[in-house]
Scaffold this motif. Structure first.
Motif, PDB file in Angstrom:
ATOM      1  N   PRO A 196     -21.650  41.573 -22.939  1.00 19.18           N
ATOM      2  CA  PRO A 196     -22.902  41.464 -22.833  1.00 19.18           C
ATOM      3  C   PRO A 196     -23.515  41.295 -21.564  1.00 19.18           C
ATOM      4  CG  PRO A 196     -22.324  39.771 -23.977  1.00 19.18           C
ATOM      5  CD  PRO A 196     -21.036  40.547 -23.701  1.00 19.18           C
ATOM      6  N   SER A 197     -24.672  41.346 -21.164  1.00 25.05           N
ATOM      7  CA  SER A 197     -25.416  40.890 -20.013  1.00 25.05           C
ATOM      8  C   SER A 197     -26.793  40.875 -20.189  1.00 25.05           C
ATOM      9  CB  SER A 197     -24.987  41.680 -18.747  1.00 25.05           C
ATOM     10  OG  SER A 197     -25.713  41.353 -17.573  1.00 25.05           O
ATOM     11  N   TYR A 198     -27.579  40.459 -19.337  1.00 26.86           N
ATOM     12  CA  TYR A 198     -29.069  40.342 -19.191  1.00 26.86           C
ATOM     13  C   TYR A 198     -29.631  41.791 -19.183  1.00 26.86           C
ATOM     14  CZ  TYR A 198     -33.636  39.619 -17.600  1.00 26.86           C
ATOM     15  OH  TYR A 198     -35.017  39.363 -17.499  1.00 26.86           O
ATOM     16  N   PRO A 199     -30.128  42.534 -20.159  1.00 25.65           N
ATOM     17  CA  PRO A 199     -30.079  43.892 -19.887  1.00 25.65           C
ATOM     18  C   PRO A 199     -31.161  44.217 -18.922  1.00 25.65           C
ATOM     19  CG  PRO A 199     -31.246  42.828 -21.826  1.00 25.65           C
ATOM     20  CD  PRO A 199     -30.597  41.713 -21.390  1.00 25.65           C
ATOM     21  N   ILE A 213     -19.688  50.329 -14.485  1.00 23.53           N
ATOM     22  CA  ILE A 213     -18.492  50.166 -14.877  1.00 23.53           C
ATOM     23  C   ILE A 213     -18.436  48.940 -15.671  1.00 23.53           C
ATOM     24  CG2 ILE A 213     -16.025  49.584 -14.179  1.00 23.53           C
ATOM     25  CD1 ILE A 213     -16.945  51.440 -11.958  1.00 23.53           C
ATOM     26  N   PRO A 214     -18.105  48.687 -16.927  1.00 22.49           N
ATOM     27  CA  PRO A 214     -18.404  47.531 -17.738  1.00 22.49           C
ATOM     28  C   PRO A 214     -17.126  46.509 -17.581  1.00 22.49           C
ATOM     29  CG  PRO A 214     -17.856  49.503 -19.208  1.00 22.49           C
ATOM     30  CD  PRO A 214     -17.815  50.052 -17.750  1.00 22.49           C
ATOM     31  N   ILE A 215     -17.420  45.289 -17.723  1.00 22.47           N
ATOM     32  CA  ILE A 215     -16.297  44.398 -17.843  1.00 22.47           C
ATOM     33  C   ILE A 215     -16.772  43.514 -19.009  1.00 22.47           C
ATOM     34  CG2 ILE A 215     -15.137  44.277 -15.621  1.00 22.47           C
ATOM     35  CD1 ILE A 215     -16.733  41.628 -15.044  1.00 22.47           C
ATOM     36  N   ALA A 216     -16.039  43.058 -19.823  1.00 25.19           N
ATOM     37  CA  ALA A 216     -16.120  42.221 -21.026  1.00 25.19           C
ATOM     38  C   ALA A 216     -16.570  40.768 -20.665  1.00 25.19           C
ATOM     39  CB  ALA A 216     -15.346  42.495 -22.262  1.00 25.19           C
ATOM     40  N   VAL A 217     -17.374  40.101 -21.292  1.00 30.10           N
ATOM     41  CA  VAL A 217     -17.339  38.959 -21.523  1.00 30.10           C
ATOM     42  C   VAL A 217     -17.421  38.421 -22.848  1.00 30.10           C
ATOM     43  CG1 VAL A 217     -18.750  36.683 -20.648  1.00 30.10           C
ATOM     44  CG2 VAL A 217     -19.167  38.809 -19.288  1.00 30.10           C
TER      45      VAL A 217
END
Ligand SMILES: Cc1ncc(COP(=O)(O)O)c(C=O)c1O
Length: 475
Positions: A196-199, A213-217
């Motif tokens: 997730p991130s600050y949308p 390109i997603p990276i998971a937290v």
């Protein structure tokens, strides 16, 4: 009384006494130094303490009652209050239309707090300095030099030597991230983003046409090996990262991990855009990692006064590596030509007094975080979370992936929350909810009480629909 007299300071002989007293009290109330709800001294006692006439004090109190800063108590005396009736922007659900503004509404969708003590005073000092700027054009395209210098000094204190001209003052971190990604990328360029991130920052990259390109937290941080192989395979032009009390997970990336990440990005020639918005919201003593730019020189650091001071200032900044400065300045010119002078002057006052969180704000946030941690086990049995050392919210994993249903049930109980999918790059994360603890502890406890009822309602009706209308995430 002695404290109040000290706070009011010496009388200004150039203004009528009642006006001086009313203005001084108004500032103290607006600033929180005379907190809403606090009783004021009787007119007689204040008359004696300030050596003024009774009529002067009566008139000053009457002005403040009229303006909504004092409430006459039944019986006798006056109580400080804030004229919130007219100024509910950002309070409860009033930020955007359509989500209710009722008194009973509790809004846990915004991870941002009220302005700390001293903010109104800083504005007042800024207004005094304003006249000397009015003769110029008012376009400080890179920022006011004294503010750039203070911000650069803070980086130096954190172990990253910085020249003032590397600082670009912008209208908030979101505007900064958006500017950086636009300046660095062309449509179709691969850009790494966390999920997730600050949308809103992710949206900014999406709107610039980047291929995301997603990276998971994970709740316990970043999987650096997985990130390194993604970086090697996709060679992103830029990477948007939140490494300091990540929003929403609260994770903090340590120096050794930063080193590893920097090595992977360096090999791929990726520029890091590191959003440090939450950096100063440090609630526990932690060993502070170095700014990411100390590990990877091709890093744009994004700062903000929104969480350390106040979102309403709408000020933030970029620390730009020298070779990238011309590109960023050029992009900025096409954007907004500079941040407002009054806000920059105000922020200069605030940063000169204190770069980080006000001790009172920190104490209040710690108490609220504790209230949430105390209330959650019985409210959401089986849920899990890690208490972050900083930031403004808990990222809570529910025992079942039903956060959207929980949000819908909570809304029926006048509680707004943001379910996990709102922070996901595409979809998923329905097991998570973000719960900000920026409100006073008693409000947090009340909110978690409603959440408990909502969770019961979800479990009693498994077929419940996951309402579609969600309040957008602002902060
Ligand atoms: C990671 C992050 N970036 C940016 C913002 C927006 O900051 P600003 O108000 O400075 O635009 C927020 C607000 O919550 C945030 O959490």
């Amino acid at each position: 009384m002695a404290r109040l007299v000290g706070l009011l300071g010496p009388r200004d002989p150039d203004v009528p006494a009642y006006r001086w007293l009313a203005d001084g009290l108004r500032l103290l109330i607006a600033d929180g130094r005379l907190p809403s709800g606090q009783a004021l001294p009787s007119e007689r006692r204040l008359t004696e303490a300030l050596d003024l006439s009774r009529t002067t004090v009566t008139r000053a109190y009457a002005v403040l009652v009229e303006d909504g800063f004092l409430r006459a108590r039944q019986g006798s005396g006056h109580v400080a209050t804030l004229p919130l009736g007219q100024q509910r922007v950002g309070v409860g659900g009033a930020l955007l239309p359509g989500f209710g503004t009722g008194e009973a509404l509790l809004d846990l969708t915004c991870a941002a707090g009220r302005a700390p003590v001293g903010t109104a005073e800083a504005y007042a000092k800024a207004v005094q300095q304003l006249p000397s700027y009015l003769a110029g054009t008012g376009y400080a395209t890179a920022g006011l030099p004294q503010l750039q210098a203070l911000i650069a000094q803070r980086y130096a204190q954190r172990g990253l030597p910085t020249e003032p001209d590397q600082i670009l003052v912008v209208s908030g971190a979101l505007s900064g991230v958006s500017l950086a990604v636009r300046a660095l990328t062309r449509p179709g360029d691969p850009v790494l983003v966390e999920t997730p991130s600050y949308p809103n920052s992710v949206d900014a990259a999406r709107r610039s046409g980047a291929r995301l390109i997603p990276i998971a937290v994970e709740p316990d941080g970043w999987d650096l090996e997985a990130i390194a192989s993604t970086v090697a395979a996709t060679r992103p032009v830029a990477a948007q990262l939140i490494l300091d009390f990540h929003n929403p997970t609260g994770a903090l990336m340590l120096d050794a991990e930063r080193e590893q990440l920097a090595a992977a990005l360096r090999r791929a020639g990726t520029v890091a855009i590191v959003d440090e918005t939450m950096l100063e919201v440090e609630l526990d003593e932690v060993e502070r990692p170095l700014p990411f730019a100390a590990h990877l020189s091709r890093t744009i650091l994004v700062g903000s006064s929104s969480k350390s001071h106040w979102g309403g200032l709408r000020t933030g900044w970029l620390r730009v590596p020298r070779p990238l400065l011309p590109r960023l300045l050029q992009a900025r010119i096409a954007d907004d030509l500079g941040a407002p002078i009054l806000e920059q002057l105000t922020l200069t006052e605030l940063l000169a007094a204190r770069p980080g969180l006000h001790p009172e704000s920190r104490a209040a946030l710690r108490a609220s975080r504790q209230a949430m941690v105390d209330a959650l086990p019985s409210a959401l049995p089986g849920a899990r979370w890690t208490v972050p050392a900083g930031g403004l919210s808990l990222w809570v994993e529910l025992p079942e992936p039903r956060s959207r249903q929980l949000a819908a049930a909570a809304r029926e109980l006048e509680l707004l929350i943001s379910p996990g999918p709102q922070f996901a790059l595409q979809h998923g994360l329905d097991s998570f909810v973000r719960l900000p603890y920026k409100d006073p502890a008693e409000v947090v406890t009340e909110a978690i009480g409603r959440l408990a009822q909502a969770w019961l309602a979800v479990q009693e009706s498994p077929g419940r629909r996951a309402g579609s209308a969600l309040r957008p995430v602002v902060a």
